[in-house]
Design a protein around this motif. Structure first.
Motif, PDB file in Angstrom:
ATOM      1  N   PRO A   1      13.539  11.717   6.361  1.00 64.17           N
ATOM      2  CA  PRO A   1      12.862  12.885   5.784  1.00 64.17           C
ATOM      3  C   PRO A   1      12.863  14.089   6.716  1.00 64.17           C
ATOM      4  N   ASN A   2      12.734  15.250   6.135  1.00 63.06           N
ATOM      5  CA  ASN A   2      12.540  16.477   6.892  1.00 63.06           C
ATOM      6  C   ASN A   2      11.047  16.543   7.235  1.00 63.06           C
ATOM      7  N   TRP A   3      10.693  15.973   8.379  1.00 62.56           N
ATOM      8  CA  TRP A   3       9.282  15.862   8.761  1.00 62.56           C
ATOM      9  C   TRP A   3       8.580  17.214   8.919  1.00 62.56           C
ATOM     10  N   PRO A   4       9.248  18.260   9.411  1.00 61.95           N
ATOM     11  CA  PRO A   4       8.547  19.559   9.468  1.00 61.95           C
ATOM     12  C   PRO A   4       8.112  20.069   8.089  1.00 61.95           C
ATOM     13  N   LEU A   5       8.913  19.820   7.038  1.00 65.82           N
ATOM     14  CA  LEU A   5       8.505  20.236   5.690  1.00 65.82           C
ATOM     15  C   LEU A   5       7.346  19.389   5.168  1.00 65.82           C
ATOM     16  N   ILE A   6       7.363  18.103   5.476  1.00 65.67           N
ATOM     17  CA  ILE A   6       6.237  17.251   5.086  1.00 65.67           C
ATOM     18  C   ILE A   6       4.974  17.712   5.803  1.00 65.67           C
ATOM     19  N   GLU A   7       5.107  18.024   7.081  1.00 70.66           N
ATOM     20  CA  GLU A   7       3.961  18.528   7.842  1.00 70.66           C
ATOM     21  C   GLU A   7       3.429  19.825   7.232  1.00 70.66           C
TER      22      GLU A   7
ATOM     23  N   ASP B   1      -6.214  15.835  -7.258  1.00 66.84           N
ATOM     24  CA  ASP B   1      -7.537  15.598  -6.684  1.00 66.84           C
ATOM     25  C   ASP B   1      -8.278  14.569  -7.518  1.00 66.84           C
ATOM     26  N   THR B   2      -9.270  13.966  -6.891  1.00 64.25           N
ATOM     27  CA  THR B   2      -9.996  12.876  -7.532  1.00 64.25           C
ATOM     28  C   THR B   2     -11.014  13.360  -8.564  1.00 64.25           C
ATOM     29  N   VAL B   3     -11.234  14.664  -8.666  1.00 69.93           N
ATOM     30  CA  VAL B   3     -12.152  15.186  -9.667  1.00 69.93           C
ATOM     31  C   VAL B   3     -11.420  15.380 -10.995  1.00 69.93           C
ATOM     32  N   SER B   4     -10.339  16.158 -10.974  1.00 72.39           N
ATOM     33  CA  SER B   4      -9.599  16.423 -12.214  1.00 72.39           C
ATOM     34  C   SER B   4      -8.691  15.250 -12.588  1.00 72.39           C
ATOM     35  N   ARG B   5      -8.282  14.488 -11.581  1.00 76.13           N
ATOM     36  CA  ARG B   5      -7.340  13.378 -11.766  1.00 76.13           C
ATOM     37  C   ARG B   5      -6.038  13.838 -12.395  1.00 76.13           C
ATOM     38  N   ASN B   6      -5.692  15.092 -12.123  1.00 77.45           N
ATOM     39  CA  ASN B   6      -4.420  15.653 -12.575  1.00 77.45           C
ATOM     40  C   ASN B   6      -3.498  15.799 -11.383  1.00 77.45           C
ATOM     41  N   ALA B   7      -2.221  15.702 -11.640  1.00 83.79           N
ATOM     42  CA  ALA B   7      -1.227  15.861 -10.588  1.00 83.79           C
ATOM     43  C   ALA B   7      -0.324  17.036 -10.920  1.00 83.79           C
ATOM     44  N   SER B   8       0.046  17.791  -9.889  1.00 89.10           N
ATOM     45  CA  SER B   8       0.942  18.931 -10.052  1.00 89.10           C
ATOM     46  C   SER B   8       2.130  18.760  -9.124  1.00 89.10           C
ATOM     47  N   PRO B   9       3.336  19.039  -9.639  1.00 89.66           N
ATOM     48  CA  PRO B   9       4.521  18.912  -8.784  1.00 89.66           C
ATOM     49  C   PRO B   9       4.568  20.015  -7.735  1.00 89.66           C
ATOM     50  N   LEU B  10       5.037  19.657  -6.549  1.00 95.51           N
ATOM     51  CA  LEU B  10       5.266  20.613  -5.468  1.00 95.51           C
ATOM     52  C   LEU B  10       6.757  20.625  -5.158  1.00 95.51           C
ATOM     53  N   SER B  11       7.165  21.506  -4.264  1.00 96.77           N
ATOM     54  CA  SER B  11       8.579  21.527  -3.892  1.00 96.77           C
ATOM     55  C   SER B  11       8.927  20.231  -3.169  1.00 96.77           C
ATOM     56  N   GLY B  12      10.128  19.747  -3.421  1.00 98.86           N
ATOM     57  CA  GLY B  12      10.583  18.506  -2.803  1.00 98.86           C
ATOM     58  C   GLY B  12      10.940  18.692  -1.341  1.00 98.86           C
ATOM     59  N   VAL B  13      11.167  17.581  -0.702  1.00101.45           N
ATOM     60  CA  VAL B  13      11.545  17.558   0.704  1.00101.45           C
ATOM     61  C   VAL B  13      12.911  16.889   0.815  1.00101.45           C
ATOM     62  N   PRO B  14      13.901  17.598   1.365  1.00104.38           N
ATOM     63  CA  PRO B  14      15.207  16.957   1.512  1.00104.38           C
ATOM     64  C   PRO B  14      15.165  15.831   2.546  1.00104.38           C
TER      65      PRO B  14
END
Length: 151
Positions: free
Chosen positions: A49-55, A30-43
């Motif tokens: 891409p697996n568009w349903p997982l991105i959605e 987010d633009t407040v903390s300016r920190n990034a957190s990893p999420l689960s990947g998308v095969p």
């Protein structure tokens, strides 16, 4: 107050993608903390891409914007993967009506590997590091670059 004035400082959620032919790393920040957190990947299979997982990520996080890493060659020239990442970014924008920014991702995977190695050595990370972990942390690196360039 005009919408532009209030909206300029409102917190924004950003999703970042490290596009790959077999896996797409995803991170959120987010633009407040300016920190990034990893999420689960998308095969991805053959770059599709697996568009349903991105959605699912988009529905869950409701981002205001997306950031996609552009994999340039070391000399700054474009490759087939650069073109594929641009195509992914365009489709992401079209499918989900998101603003999408492109960020030079050179060496993001190397930065991610170094971070993860450091976490393992310090004991912060106990489990083995896999390719999906590297891709997700590379997406964090891409998002952090966007933060430093844009904010």
């Amino acid at each position: 107050m005009p919408e532009g004035a209030a909206g300029a400082h409102a917190p924004k959620v950003i999703l970042a993608f490290d596009f790959g032919a077999r896996n797409i790393g995803v991170a959120c920040g987010d633009t407040v903390s300016r920190n990034a957190s990893p999420l689960s990947g998308v095969p991805a299979r053959g770059g599709e891409p697996n568009w349903p997982l991105i959605e699912a990520h988009i529905r869950s996080w409701r981002p205001n914007r997306a950031v996609v890493g552009l994999p340039y060659n070391a000399d700054g020239s474009e490759s087939d993967m650069t073109k594929a990442a641009r195509g992914f970014a365009g489709e992401l924008q079209e499918r989900f009506a998101l603003d999408v920014d492109l960020v030079d991702e050179r060496y993001s995977s190397m930065d991610a590997q170094a971070r993860l190695r450091s976490e393992r050595e310090s004991g912060v990370r106990r489990r083995r590091v896999g390719k999906a972990d590297i891709d997700a942390v590379a997406a964090c690196v891409i998002l952090e670059r966007w933060f430093s360039e844009r904010l």
